[in-house]
Design a protein around this motif. Structure first.
Motif, mmCIF file in Angstrom:
data_model
loop_
_atom_site.group_PDB
_atom_site.id
_atom_site.type_symbol
_atom_site.label_atom_id
_atom_site.label_comp_id
_atom_site.label_asym_id
_atom_site.label_seq_id
_atom_site.Cartn_x
_atom_site.Cartn_y
_atom_site.Cartn_z
ATOM 1 N N ARG A 22 15.246 1.143 4.057
ATOM 2 C CA ARG A 22 13.953 1.815 3.887
ATOM 3 C C ARG A 22 12.836 0.796 3.697
ATOM 4 O O ARG A 22 11.735 0.940 4.257
ATOM 5 C CB ARG A 22 14.020 2.763 2.689
ATOM 6 N N GLU A 25 12.076 -0.983 6.994
ATOM 7 C CA GLU A 25 11.283 -0.127 7.884
ATOM 8 C C GLU A 25 9.827 -0.053 7.433
ATOM 9 O O GLU A 25 8.914 -0.028 8.259
ATOM 10 C CB GLU A 25 11.896 1.277 7.924
ATOM 11 N N ASP A 254 13.602 1.772 -4.297
ATOM 12 C CA ASP A 254 12.817 1.355 -3.131
ATOM 13 C C ASP A 254 11.324 1.485 -3.413
ATOM 14 O O ASP A 254 10.555 2.011 -2.596
ATOM 15 C CB ASP A 254 13.188 2.177 -1.887
ATOM 16 N N GLU A 261 4.729 3.411 2.229
ATOM 17 C CA GLU A 261 4.774 4.662 3.004
ATOM 18 C C GLU A 261 3.576 5.544 2.656
ATOM 19 O O GLU A 261 2.942 6.135 3.543
ATOM 20 C CB GLU A 261 6.084 5.423 2.702
#
Length: 269
Positions: A22, A25, A254, A261
């Protein structure tokens, strides 16, 4: 947000040596959106394999708490801010008076120089294979010392730092980033992650207000204070949390990925 600056250990890299998919990404999404990603670490260049192998990062890395800037793709040193050997030896003597149990090592552009007594039983075997000699004998001015290390087995890192910081102040700045070891990292006066990151950002036309930074330990304090959005990890050291103006979830959740994000979503990415 024009630049993301992140610490590595304890911020994106866990004790297992892994960066979560995660998080990988999230950094890739930042790069795809045209946001510059730079890693700012206490690690020397030879310990950057996780960035190359897990993230595919081949850009700039600010190493050794700001003392060295490295191009990972070209495997090339771009700049250094080295400690003069007389200053290092003067600081060593001052530390030895304040904390007689202290032992020492020096990180240079060439590698690691160890004094007798610095290594512990649990240190990795490659380190245990290195020769040990007094730094006054092994270091020459051309060595290019980027970080001076001091360790003791008889206090916590915070206690050790409190004793050492004032006595080395004429020559060096001191900090630490090892959560379970009383290991101090000393740099040339004025050299820290924020000082070098600010220079790097300016070279890219990026202002502090446009930088999002992540960190978890005392060696991240200046960077977190300087950045427009400085996120300390919830799993981090109290000094990092005090310096930051934001708090990210812990590395186990995370946290860096969660923040990135959210910021990317606000940008419509």
């Amino acid at each position: 947000m024009k630049m993301v600056a992140s610490d590595i250990d304890g911020t994106i890299l866990g004790h297992d040596g892994a960066i979560s998919p995660r998080t990988v990404e999230a950094f890739r999404a930042c790069a795809a959106a045209g946001i510059e990603v730079v890693f700012v670490t206490g690690r020397p260049p030879r310990w950057l394999d996780p960035l190359r192998e897990q993230l595919g990062h081949l850009g700039t890395v600010i190493c050794s708490n700001g003392a060295l800037v490295y191009d990972l793709g070209e495997e090339k040193i771009l700049s250094t801010k080295c400690i003069p050997i007389p200053d290092l030896l003067a600081a060593r003597e001052a530390i030895k008076v304040a904390v007689p149990s202290a032992s020492f090592a020096a990180e240079t552009v060439e590698g690691l120089y160890l004094e007798p007594g610095f290594l512990s039983a649990g240190d990795p075997e490659p380190l245990r294979q290195l020769p040990t000699r007094p730094l006054a004998e092994s270091l020459k001015e051309e060595c290019g010392v980027i970080k001076f290390l001091a360790k003791t087995e008889h206090s916590t890192a915070d206690e050790f730092l409190a004793k050492v910081r004032p006595v080395v102040a004429p020559w060096l700045d001191a900090t630490h980033s090892a959560p379970k070891t009383a290991l101090l990292e000393l740099s040339l006066r004025g050299v820290n992650k924020a000082a070098t990151l600010s220079e790097f950002a300016a070279s890219r036309g990026v202002q502090a207000a446009e930088v999002v930074a992540f960190g978890d330990m005392p060696n991240d304090v200046q960077m977190l204070s300087w950045s427009g959005r400085g996120y300390a990890m919830a799993s981090g050291h109290p000094a990092a949390k005090d310096a930051a103006n934001m708090l990210a979830p812990g590395i186990e959740d995370d946290g860096v990925a969660q923040v990135l994000e959210r910021l990317l979503a606000v940008r419509g990415v």
